[in-house]
Design an enzyme around this catalytic site. Structure first.
Site, PDB file in Angstrom:
ATOM      1  N   GLU A  43      67.990  48.396  70.051  1.00 33.93           N
ATOM      2  CA  GLU A  43      67.598  47.012  70.338  1.00 33.93           C
ATOM      3  C   GLU A  43      67.761  46.064  69.151  1.00 33.93           C
ATOM      4  OE1 GLU A  43      63.353  48.940  69.943  1.00 33.93           O
ATOM      5  OE2 GLU A  43      65.414  49.626  70.221  1.00 33.93           O
ATOM      6  N   CYS A  54      58.493  48.521  64.550  1.00 39.29           N
ATOM      7  CA  CYS A  54      59.416  48.758  65.647  1.00 39.29           C
ATOM      8  C   CYS A  54      59.238  47.564  66.582  1.00 39.29           C
ATOM      9  CB  CYS A  54      59.142  50.103  66.329  1.00 39.29           C
ATOM     10  SG  CYS A  54      57.464  50.297  66.956  1.00 39.29           S
ATOM     11  N   VAL A  85      54.182  52.870  68.419  1.00 36.90           N
ATOM     12  CA  VAL A  85      54.583  54.277  68.381  1.00 36.90           C
ATOM     13  C   VAL A  85      55.554  54.553  67.227  1.00 36.90           C
ATOM     14  CG1 VAL A  85      55.653  56.173  69.658  1.00 36.90           C
ATOM     15  CG2 VAL A  85      54.213  54.528  70.870  1.00 36.90           C
TER      16      VAL A  85
END
Length: 130
Positions: free
Chosen positions: A31, A70, A75
Site C-alpha cells: 500500500e 503501518c 498490528v
C-alpha cells in the site's frame, strides 16, 4: 532485555522531526506505493522485516529514535517495533538506538489529520516533513 513499546502522536512526531536523530520506519507492504508515505521515511515491509533488521540498523546509524508505523499502527507497526527491540536485546550491536516508538493511528491517522504525504518512489524518501 527488550524495551517496552511507547507510542507517539502525529503532533509529537512533527515536533521531534526537527531533530536530526530520528528515523521514521514505514512497515506497510504494497500500500505504500499507491497511498504515499510520510516524508523522510524508510520503507521496510513487515513481511520481510525480520530478515532486513541488519540493513535497517545500518541505514539508521547516528539515529537514536526510531518511529514505526503501518496503516493503523495496530498490528504490523507494533510487531516490527517489538521485533527490533528483541533483536537489539539479543545482540551486542546496540547501534545507538535508545527509543523505539510507534506512531498512534499510523499512516491513515497521519493523512486523515491533514499532515504532509509524499508520493515519491525513493527509499529512503529524501523529502522533509514540513
Amino acid at each position: 532485555m527488550a524495551r517496552a513499546l511507547s507510542y507517539i502522536t502525529g503532533s509529537q512526531l512533527l515536533s521531534l522531526k526537527r531533530h536530526p536523530n530520528i528515523a521514521i520506519v514505514d512497515v506497510r507492504d504494497d500500500e505504500r506505493s499507491y497511498d504515499g508515505h510520510i516524508a523522510g521515511s524508510l520503507h521496510f515491509s513487515s513481511d520481510t522485516f525480520l530478515d532486513k533488521i541488519p540493513n535497517l540498523i545500518q541505514q539508521v546509524q547516528g539515529k537514536d529514535t526510531l518511529v514505526f508505523h503501518c496503516a493503523l499502527s495496530q498490528v504490523r507497526g507494533p510487531k516490527c517495533a517489538r521485533r527490533l527491540s528483541e533483536y537489539l536485546a539479543d545482540t551486542t550491536q546496540a547501534a545507538g538506538i535508545k527509543n523505539i516508538l510507534v506512531l498512534e493511528r499510523g499512516f491513515n491517522g497521519w493523512e486523515a489529520s491533514g499532515r504532509p504525504v509524499c508520493h515519491c518512489t525513493d527509499n529512503p524518501c529524501k523529502a522533509e516533513i514540513v
